[in-house]
Design an enzyme around this catalytic site. Structure first.
Site, mmCIF file in Angstrom:
data_model
loop_
_atom_site.group_PDB
_atom_site.id
_atom_site.type_symbol
_atom_site.label_atom_id
_atom_site.label_comp_id
_atom_site.label_asym_id
_atom_site.label_seq_id
_atom_site.Cartn_x
_atom_site.Cartn_y
_atom_site.Cartn_z
ATOM 1 N N ARG A 241 -9.804 -11.770 9.775
ATOM 2 C CA ARG A 241 -9.232 -13.062 10.136
ATOM 3 C C ARG A 241 -10.018 -13.653 11.304
ATOM 4 O O ARG A 241 -10.354 -12.941 12.254
ATOM 5 C CB ARG A 241 -7.761 -12.927 10.524
ATOM 6 C CG ARG A 241 -6.818 -12.794 9.333
ATOM 7 C CD ARG A 241 -6.791 -14.069 8.470
ATOM 8 N NE ARG A 241 -5.877 -14.004 7.346
ATOM 9 C CZ ARG A 241 -6.210 -13.684 6.089
ATOM 10 N NH1 ARG A 241 -7.456 -13.358 5.790
ATOM 11 N NH2 ARG A 241 -5.306 -13.684 5.133
ATOM 12 N N GLU A 270 -9.584 -22.222 10.323
ATOM 13 C CA GLU A 270 -10.335 -22.702 9.156
ATOM 14 C C GLU A 270 -9.500 -23.676 8.315
ATOM 15 O O GLU A 270 -8.282 -23.561 8.295
ATOM 16 C CB GLU A 270 -10.817 -21.505 8.292
ATOM 17 C CG GLU A 270 -9.709 -20.626 7.746
ATOM 18 C CD GLU A 270 -10.257 -19.391 7.019
ATOM 19 O OE1 GLU A 270 -11.048 -18.645 7.608
ATOM 20 O OE2 GLU A 270 -9.863 -19.189 5.859
ATOM 21 N N HIS A 288 -14.815 -18.189 3.377
ATOM 22 C CA HIS A 288 -13.688 -17.298 3.053
ATOM 23 C C HIS A 288 -13.727 -16.860 1.582
ATOM 24 O O HIS A 288 -12.812 -17.134 0.809
ATOM 25 C CB HIS A 288 -12.346 -17.978 3.378
ATOM 26 C CG HIS A 288 -11.224 -16.999 3.575
ATOM 27 N ND1 HIS A 288 -10.200 -17.206 4.457
ATOM 28 C CD2 HIS A 288 -10.956 -15.803 2.991
ATOM 29 C CE1 HIS A 288 -9.346 -16.181 4.404
ATOM 30 N NE2 HIS A 288 -9.790 -15.326 3.515
HETATM 31 C C1 DGY Z 1 -6.207 -12.392 1.831
HETATM 32 O O1 DGY Z 1 -5.822 -11.952 0.746
HETATM 33 O O2 DGY Z 1 -5.558 -12.286 2.863
HETATM 34 C C2 DGY Z 1 -7.514 -13.078 1.843
HETATM 35 O O3 DGY Z 1 -7.913 -13.459 3.082
HETATM 36 C C3 DGY Z 1 -7.541 -14.220 0.866
HETATM 37 O O4 DGY Z 1 -8.534 -13.798 0.009
#
Ligand code: DGY
Length: 322
Positions: A241, A270, A288
């Site tokens: 993250r 983001e 992402h």
């Molecule tokens: C998640 O699953 O948390 C990812 O960041 C999205 O792909």
């Protein structure tokens, strides 16, 4: 009997939407643009669904959750991360929350490996040079990176994704170090070296790959002080993250040369991206993409539907309750 009503906050893969439509009366988000919290709440107030299928980035903060109608029993997120959902607020309303662990571990580890390779071998800079028609031919000193063989990979957060990455990195001849809340059982370490403190971990590695969740407890975990504990010339990669990195401190270390390069798939706030990254040549930026494979996104959708089905079709607990 009429089908239960399900609000979809985003477009999901075709197979996932088809299965959802087989079992539920679905209310799609026609635009496939992220809805604001107020828009989600208002769509839910109008339709009164029993379930919501949402995704990473949807603003399920306390205000949104408070405004959801009584009808909502479960929020199933199409993600393993749940930092976009105020879990306390959902609990207070008696709304279940469920996520999609496991199925995206390999895909996310692949993106971490891609970023490690791109950062080490200057893939971003090289691609930009060729596309700008600036390549004048092979040269003995052009765009030299560093090889991964015998380098020490430090995995921060040795969960399922971290362990998949360790498996891949061993294939590149890297030595695996890790920092985790708990040490893995010996049989699962497969030679990886556990560090019980941050300073010892950061000082022992050449590449840091971050796999920790977002939220207040991990905000700006990688700050100026911890960056200074990394060896000069280290590489930083983040597929967890964005909020776990202090962007100004990371940019400063990339600019000063203390860090060789970075690779980022996730960003604080983001899709807004810290301005300094746009001009830093030694950072590789991805939008992402961690779980973005056809196989994985289908599997995530099916897992989210399994959670919804348990609660809404069978009156059971969701298999992946958060
Ligand atoms: C998640 O699953 O948390 C990812 O960041 C999205 O792909």
């Amino acid at each position: 009997m009429s089908k239960p009503l399900l609000l979809l906050t985003r477009h999901f893969p075709q197979a996932v939407e088809a299965r959802a439509a087989r079992d539920y009366a679905t209310i799609p988000n026609a635009a496939d643009t992220p809805m604001t919290g107020a828009e989600i709440a208002s769509a839910a107030q109008q339709a009164e669904p029993v379930g919501i299928l949402c995704a990473a980035g949807d603003a399920f903060n306390a205000e949104t959750i408070k405004a959801l109608p009584e009808s909502v029993k479960i929020i199933a997120t199409f993600s393993v991360g749940t930092d976009h959902i105020d879990l306390q607020a959902a609990k207070a309303r008696g709304i279940l929350v469920a996520n999609t662990p496991d199925v995206l571990s390999v895909a996310t580890a692949e993106i971490a490996m891609l970023l490690i390779l791109s950062a080490a071998r200057r893939g971003g800079e090289a691609e930009r040079m060729v596309r700008a028609r600036e390549w004048t031919g092979w040269a003995p000193t052009q765009l030299m990176g560093v090889t991964l063989e015998k380098k020490k990979l430090g995995i921060l957060g040795m969960g399922r994704i971290g362990q998949e990455l360790a498996k891949m990195a061993r294939g590149f001849g890297m030595e695996i170090h890790y920092r985790n809340r708990n040490r893995l059982p010996e049989g699962e370490e497969l030679g990886a070296i556990y560090h019980a403190d941050d300073a010892g971990f950061l000082g022992a590695i050449d590449v840091l790959s971050m796999h920790i969740p977002g939220g207040a407890a991990t905000r700006h975990w990688l700050n100026a002080e911890r960056i200074a504990q990394l060896r000069p010339g280290s590489i930083v990669v983040n597929t967890g993250r964005g909020s776990t990195v202090d962007d100004a401190a990371l940019c400063q270390a990339l600019e000063s040369g203390h860090l060789r390069a970075a690779g980022l798939d996730v960003f604080d706030g983001e899709p807004k991206i810290f301005e300094g990254y746009y001009t830093a040549p030694n950072v590789v930026l991805l939008p992402h993409l961690g779980s973005a494979t056809v196989e994985t996104r289908d599997a995530m959708g099916f897992r989210a539907l399994d959670n919804l089905d348990a609660v809404l079709l069978r009156g059971e607990a969701p298999p992946h309750a958060v």
